[in-house]
Design a protein around this motif. Structure first.
Motif, PDB file in Angstrom:
ATOM      1  N   PHE A  27      33.115  47.573  32.528  1.00  0.00           N
ATOM      2  CA  PHE A  27      33.616  46.999  33.778  1.00  0.00           C
ATOM      3  C   PHE A  27      32.560  46.963  34.879  1.00  0.00           C
ATOM      4  O   PHE A  27      32.365  45.952  35.533  1.00  0.00           O
ATOM      5  N   ASP A  28      31.887  48.073  35.113  1.00  0.00           N
ATOM      6  CA  ASP A  28      30.932  48.166  36.222  1.00  0.00           C
ATOM      7  C   ASP A  28      29.733  47.243  36.048  1.00  0.00           C
ATOM      8  O   ASP A  28      29.131  46.815  37.027  1.00  0.00           O
ATOM      9  N   PHE A  36      35.426  39.449  42.297  1.00  0.00           N
ATOM     10  CA  PHE A  36      36.795  39.720  42.693  1.00  0.00           C
ATOM     11  C   PHE A  36      36.969  41.118  43.268  1.00  0.00           C
ATOM     12  O   PHE A  36      36.258  42.043  42.904  1.00  0.00           O
ATOM     13  N   GLU A  37      37.947  41.232  44.145  1.00  0.00           N
ATOM     14  CA  GLU A  37      38.351  42.542  44.647  1.00  0.00           C
ATOM     15  C   GLU A  37      39.048  43.285  43.520  1.00  0.00           C
ATOM     16  O   GLU A  37      39.650  42.670  42.630  1.00  0.00           O
ATOM     17  N   TYR A  42      43.138  43.942  38.911  1.00  0.00           N
ATOM     18  CA  TYR A  42      44.294  44.641  38.348  1.00  0.00           C
ATOM     19  C   TYR A  42      45.435  43.671  38.084  1.00  0.00           C
ATOM     20  O   TYR A  42      45.996  43.635  37.000  1.00  0.00           O
ATOM     21  N   VAL A  43      45.755  42.886  39.086  1.00  0.00           N
ATOM     22  CA  VAL A  43      46.862  41.934  38.950  1.00  0.00           C
ATOM     23  C   VAL A  43      46.548  40.891  37.895  1.00  0.00           C
ATOM     24  O   VAL A  43      47.389  40.571  37.047  1.00  0.00           O
ATOM     25  N   GLY A  44      45.331  40.372  37.907  1.00  0.00           N
ATOM     26  CA  GLY A  44      44.936  39.352  36.937  1.00  0.00           C
ATOM     27  C   GLY A  44      45.033  39.836  35.503  1.00  0.00           C
ATOM     28  O   GLY A  44      45.503  39.107  34.623  1.00  0.00           O
ATOM     29  N   ILE A  45      44.609  41.068  35.259  1.00  0.00           N
ATOM     30  CA  ILE A  45      44.689  41.620  33.899  1.00  0.00           C
ATOM     31  C   ILE A  45      46.145  41.690  33.452  1.00  0.00           C
ATOM     32  O   ILE A  45      46.482  41.296  32.327  1.00  0.00           O
ATOM     33  N   PHE A  46      47.020  42.171  34.316  1.00  0.00           N
ATOM     34  CA  PHE A  46      48.433  42.261  33.937  1.00  0.00           C
ATOM     35  C   PHE A  46      49.058  40.877  33.757  1.00  0.00           C
ATOM     36  O   PHE A  46      49.920  40.691  32.890  1.00  0.00           O
ATOM     37  N   GLN A  47      48.616  39.890  34.514  1.00  0.00           N
ATOM     38  CA  GLN A  47      49.110  38.525  34.316  1.00  0.00           C
ATOM     39  C   GLN A  47      48.637  37.972  32.969  1.00  0.00           C
ATOM     40  O   GLN A  47      49.393  37.281  32.278  1.00  0.00           O
TER      41      GLN A  47
END
Length: 127
Positions: A27-28, A36-37, A42-47
């Motif tokens: 990730f880093d 991205f922030e 986080y939201v994108g991965i869950f989507q």
């Protein structure tokens, strides 16, 4: 990588999810996430996981579940709250879709998928 999630070819959809899982391991250093922030990621991965669980191909479902487990136990493990209310709402929507899909797949005739869903629900419930 993300565009392959919407391919007509199921193996490209599965490869996209697997590739995303591998990107999260580094990730880093990943160039995919630099723009991205963290909350957007986080939201994108869950989507993406929710999208993978909607797929009609069991292998794509299975790869999405593996991504969910790896993500919740890994990078997302220490997230306790969202500072952005819009992101919090989107996260809630994605999680509802994920949980609904996994619960419905508990009744699936494919034993591996049922087992993965049960495990993922327990992992998600501990977060």
């Amino acid at each position: 990588m993300i565009s392959r999630l919407f391919s007509k070819n199921w193996s490209l959809r599965a490869q996209s999810i697997i590739g995303l899982d591998k990107e999260l391991e580094t990730f880093d250093q990943s160039s995919l996430f630099k723009e991205f922030e963290q909350e957007e990621i986080y939201v994108g991965i869950f989507q993406i996981i929710a999208q993978g669980l909607k797929d009609k191909v069991i292998q794509v479902n299975s790869d999405a579940i593996v991504l969910f487990i790896n993500y919740v136990e890994g990078k997302f493990k220490n997230v306790t709250k969202f500072t952005n209310s819009e992101q919090r709402v989107e996260y809630g929507k994605a999680m509802n879709q994920i949980i609904d899909s996994m619960i419905s797949k508990l009744g699936d005739s494919h034993p591996k998928l049922k087992e993965q869903c049960a495990t993922a629900l327990m992992v998600g419930g501990t977060h």
